[in-house]
Design a protein around this motif. Structure first.
Motif, PDB file in Angstrom:
ATOM      1  N   ALA A  86      34.983   2.151  54.753  1.00 28.85           N
ATOM      2  CA  ALA A  86      33.453   3.128  54.860  1.00 28.85           C
ATOM      3  C   ALA A  86      33.228   3.423  53.496  1.00 28.85           C
ATOM      4  O   ALA A  86      31.188   3.983  53.917  1.00 28.85           O
ATOM      5  CB  ALA A  86      34.432   3.872  55.708  1.00 28.85           C
ATOM      6  N   HIS A  87      33.723   3.507  52.475  1.00 24.70           N
ATOM      7  CA  HIS A  87      33.089   3.769  51.044  1.00 24.70           C
ATOM      8  C   HIS A  87      32.225   3.312  50.944  1.00 24.70           C
ATOM      9  O   HIS A  87      31.690   3.116  50.442  1.00 24.70           O
ATOM     10  CB  HIS A  87      34.671   3.964  49.952  1.00 24.70           C
ATOM     11  CG  HIS A  87      34.398   4.980  49.503  1.00 24.70           C
ATOM     12  ND1 HIS A  87      34.781   5.840  49.003  1.00 24.70           N
ATOM     13  CD2 HIS A  87      33.338   5.306  48.312  1.00 24.70           C
ATOM     14  CE1 HIS A  87      35.108   6.141  47.468  1.00 24.70           C
ATOM     15  NE2 HIS A  87      33.202   6.164  47.932  1.00 24.70           N
ATOM     16  N   ILE A  88      32.434   1.539  51.406  1.00 27.39           N
ATOM     17  CA  ILE A  88      31.654   0.828  50.643  1.00 27.39           C
ATOM     18  C   ILE A  88      30.194   0.683  51.049  1.00 27.39           C
ATOM     19  O   ILE A  88      29.342   0.877  50.946  1.00 27.39           O
ATOM     20  CB  ILE A  88      32.405  -0.867  51.063  1.00 27.39           C
ATOM     21  CG1 ILE A  88      33.755  -0.931  49.744  1.00 27.39           C
ATOM     22  CG2 ILE A  88      30.727  -1.562  50.838  1.00 27.39           C
ATOM     23  CD1 ILE A  88      33.794  -2.236  50.204  1.00 27.39           C
ATOM     24  N   ASP A  89      30.651   1.121  52.653  1.00 26.64           N
ATOM     25  CA  ASP A  89      29.336   1.103  53.444  1.00 26.64           C
ATOM     26  C   ASP A  89      28.494   2.230  53.166  1.00 26.64           C
ATOM     27  O   ASP A  89      27.515   2.240  53.276  1.00 26.64           O
ATOM     28  CB  ASP A  89      29.777   0.704  54.973  1.00 26.64           C
ATOM     29  CG  ASP A  89      30.123  -0.020  55.374  1.00 26.64           C
ATOM     30  OD1 ASP A  89      30.197  -0.882  54.826  1.00 26.64           O
ATOM     31  OD2 ASP A  89      30.682  -0.087  56.499  1.00 26.64           O
ATOM     32  N   GLU A 125      32.399 -11.402  44.706  1.00 22.82           N
ATOM     33  CA  GLU A 125      32.404 -12.544  42.656  1.00 22.82           C
ATOM     34  C   GLU A 125      31.748 -11.488  41.961  1.00 22.82           C
ATOM     35  O   GLU A 125      31.986 -12.450  40.274  1.00 22.82           O
ATOM     36  CB  GLU A 125      30.599 -12.844  43.611  1.00 22.82           C
ATOM     37  CG  GLU A 125      30.572 -14.000  44.885  1.00 22.82           C
ATOM     38  CD  GLU A 125      29.354 -14.612  45.034  1.00 22.82           C
ATOM     39  OE1 GLU A 125      28.252 -13.568  44.755  1.00 22.82           O
ATOM     40  OE2 GLU A 125      29.564 -15.007  46.393  1.00 22.82           O
ATOM     41  N   ARG A 126      32.202  -9.974  42.045  1.00 26.48           N
ATOM     42  CA  ARG A 126      32.198  -9.597  40.380  1.00 26.48           C
ATOM     43  C   ARG A 126      32.916  -9.480  40.345  1.00 26.48           C
ATOM     44  O   ARG A 126      34.034  -8.905  39.963  1.00 26.48           O
ATOM     45  CB  ARG A 126      31.797  -8.082  41.070  1.00 26.48           C
ATOM     46  CG  ARG A 126      30.840  -7.060  39.753  1.00 26.48           C
ATOM     47  CD  ARG A 126      31.092  -5.719  40.374  1.00 26.48           C
ATOM     48  NE  ARG A 126      30.540  -4.443  38.974  1.00 26.48           N
ATOM     49  CZ  ARG A 126      30.366  -3.880  39.228  1.00 26.48           C
ATOM     50  NH1 ARG A 126      29.406  -4.078  40.295  1.00 26.48           N
ATOM     51  NH2 ARG A 126      30.005  -2.949  38.126  1.00 26.48           N
ATOM     52  N   GLU A 127      32.945  -9.741  38.558  1.00 25.15           N
ATOM     53  CA  GLU A 127      34.533  -9.904  37.868  1.00 25.15           C
ATOM     54  C   GLU A 127      34.304  -8.411  37.120  1.00 25.15           C
ATOM     55  O   GLU A 127      33.839  -7.445  36.774  1.00 25.15           O
ATOM     56  CB  GLU A 127      33.690 -10.972  36.288  1.00 25.15           C
ATOM     57  CG  GLU A 127      33.312 -12.475  36.437  1.00 25.15           C
ATOM     58  CD  GLU A 127      33.556 -12.622  35.652  1.00 25.15           C
ATOM     59  OE1 GLU A 127      33.669 -12.274  34.228  1.00 25.15           O
ATOM     60  OE2 GLU A 127      32.894 -13.626  35.127  1.00 25.15           O
ATOM     61  N   THR A 128      35.840  -8.471  37.528  1.00 26.17           N
ATOM     62  CA  THR A 128      36.019  -7.069  36.582  1.00 26.17           C
ATOM     63  C   THR A 128      36.186  -6.658  35.384  1.00 26.17           C
ATOM     64  O   THR A 128      36.218  -7.435  34.762  1.00 26.17           O
ATOM     65  CB  THR A 128      38.116  -6.682  37.354  1.00 26.17           C
ATOM     66  OG1 THR A 128      38.772  -7.776  36.621  1.00 26.17           O
ATOM     67  CG2 THR A 128      37.377  -6.455  38.840  1.00 26.17           C
ATOM     68  N   ALA A 169      29.510  -6.027  50.013  1.00 23.04           N
ATOM     69  CA  ALA A 169      30.739  -6.749  49.878  1.00 23.04           C
ATOM     70  C   ALA A 169      31.014  -7.798  49.114  1.00 23.04           C
ATOM     71  O   ALA A 169      32.034  -8.567  48.731  1.00 23.04           O
ATOM     72  CB  ALA A 169      31.850  -6.565  51.332  1.00 23.04           C
ATOM     73  N   VAL A 170      30.437  -9.236  49.761  1.00 23.03           N
ATOM     74  CA  VAL A 170      29.767 -10.151  48.554  1.00 23.03           C
ATOM     75  C   VAL A 170      29.815 -10.340  47.534  1.00 23.03           C
ATOM     76  O   VAL A 170      30.658 -11.159  46.612  1.00 23.03           O
ATOM     77  CB  VAL A 170      28.628 -11.381  49.214  1.00 23.03           C
ATOM     78  CG1 VAL A 170      28.994 -12.413  48.635  1.00 23.03           C
ATOM     79  CG2 VAL A 170      29.934 -11.644  51.330  1.00 23.03           C
ATOM     80  N   GLU A 171      28.791  -9.315  46.886  1.00 18.19           N
ATOM     81  CA  GLU A 171      28.477  -9.230  44.908  1.00 18.19           C
ATOM     82  C   GLU A 171      30.306  -8.390  45.147  1.00 18.19           C
ATOM     83  O   GLU A 171      29.991  -8.831  44.286  1.00 18.19           O
ATOM     84  CB  GLU A 171      28.075  -8.237  45.543  1.00 18.19           C
ATOM     85  CG  GLU A 171      26.307  -8.953  45.722  1.00 18.19           C
ATOM     86  CD  GLU A 171      24.853  -7.718  45.118  1.00 18.19           C
ATOM     87  OE1 GLU A 171      24.711  -7.028  44.504  1.00 18.19           O
ATOM     88  OE2 GLU A 171      24.109  -8.224  46.054  1.00 18.19           O
ATOM     89  N   LEU A 172      30.689  -7.309  45.535  1.00 18.85           N
ATOM     90  CA  LEU A 172      31.907  -6.767  45.009  1.00 18.85           C
ATOM     91  C   LEU A 172      32.736  -8.133  44.760  1.00 18.85           C
ATOM     92  O   LEU A 172      33.333  -7.594  43.444  1.00 18.85           O
ATOM     93  CB  LEU A 172      32.364  -6.121  46.090  1.00 18.85           C
ATOM     94  CG  LEU A 172      31.572  -4.125  45.704  1.00 18.85           C
ATOM     95  CD1 LEU A 172      32.393  -3.759  47.222  1.00 18.85           C
ATOM     96  CD2 LEU A 172      32.136  -3.831  44.464  1.00 18.85           C
TER      97      LEU A 172
END
Length: 118
Positions: free
Chosen positions: A100-103, A114-117, A109-112
């Motif tokens: 819900a927070h992502i939306d 794949e994203r490096e921390t 979601a896919v970019e999240l």
């Protein structure tokens, strides 16, 4: 604390999350003894009764056995059973709020994933 805890959780659940994460990371394997209630309480700055409540949840879940006068030991199969239970808890409890927070933020979601921390 551990990745399995929540900021608004009761203390015993935070302590439980720390122990669960240690078991899942392999710090405690089948047959290994968990720290005594007093030792874990001192290490975490917690009340021993609160630690005992956290430990009791592992006994109730069938992940550990108590050997009277000796201590608490991780049972064979505990890692797999605990991982399944924690997945279920995450998917039913945390994931709906995370999604819900992502939306809400319009994140992909896919970019999240794949994203490096940093």
């Amino acid at each position: 604390m551990a990745a399995l805890d929540h900021d608004d959780s009761p203390v015993y659940l935070k302590l439980r999350a720390g122990i669960a994460a240690a078991i899942l990371r392999g710090e405690y394997r089948a047959g290994d003894q968990l720290p005594s209630v007093r030792a874990y309480a001192a290490e975490r700055g917690a009340n021993p009764l609160t630690v005992a409540k956290a430990y009791q949840s592992f006994q109730d879940g069938g992940y550990v056995e108590v050997r009277r006068g000796v201590g608490m030991f991780v049972l064979p199969g505990a890692v797999e059973a605990l991982r399944a239970a924690e997945r279920d808890r995450f998917l039913k409890g945390q994931w709906p709020r995370v999604k819900a927070h992502i939306d809400l933020l319009g994140l992909d979601a896919v970019e999240l994933l794949e994203r490096e921390t940093a």
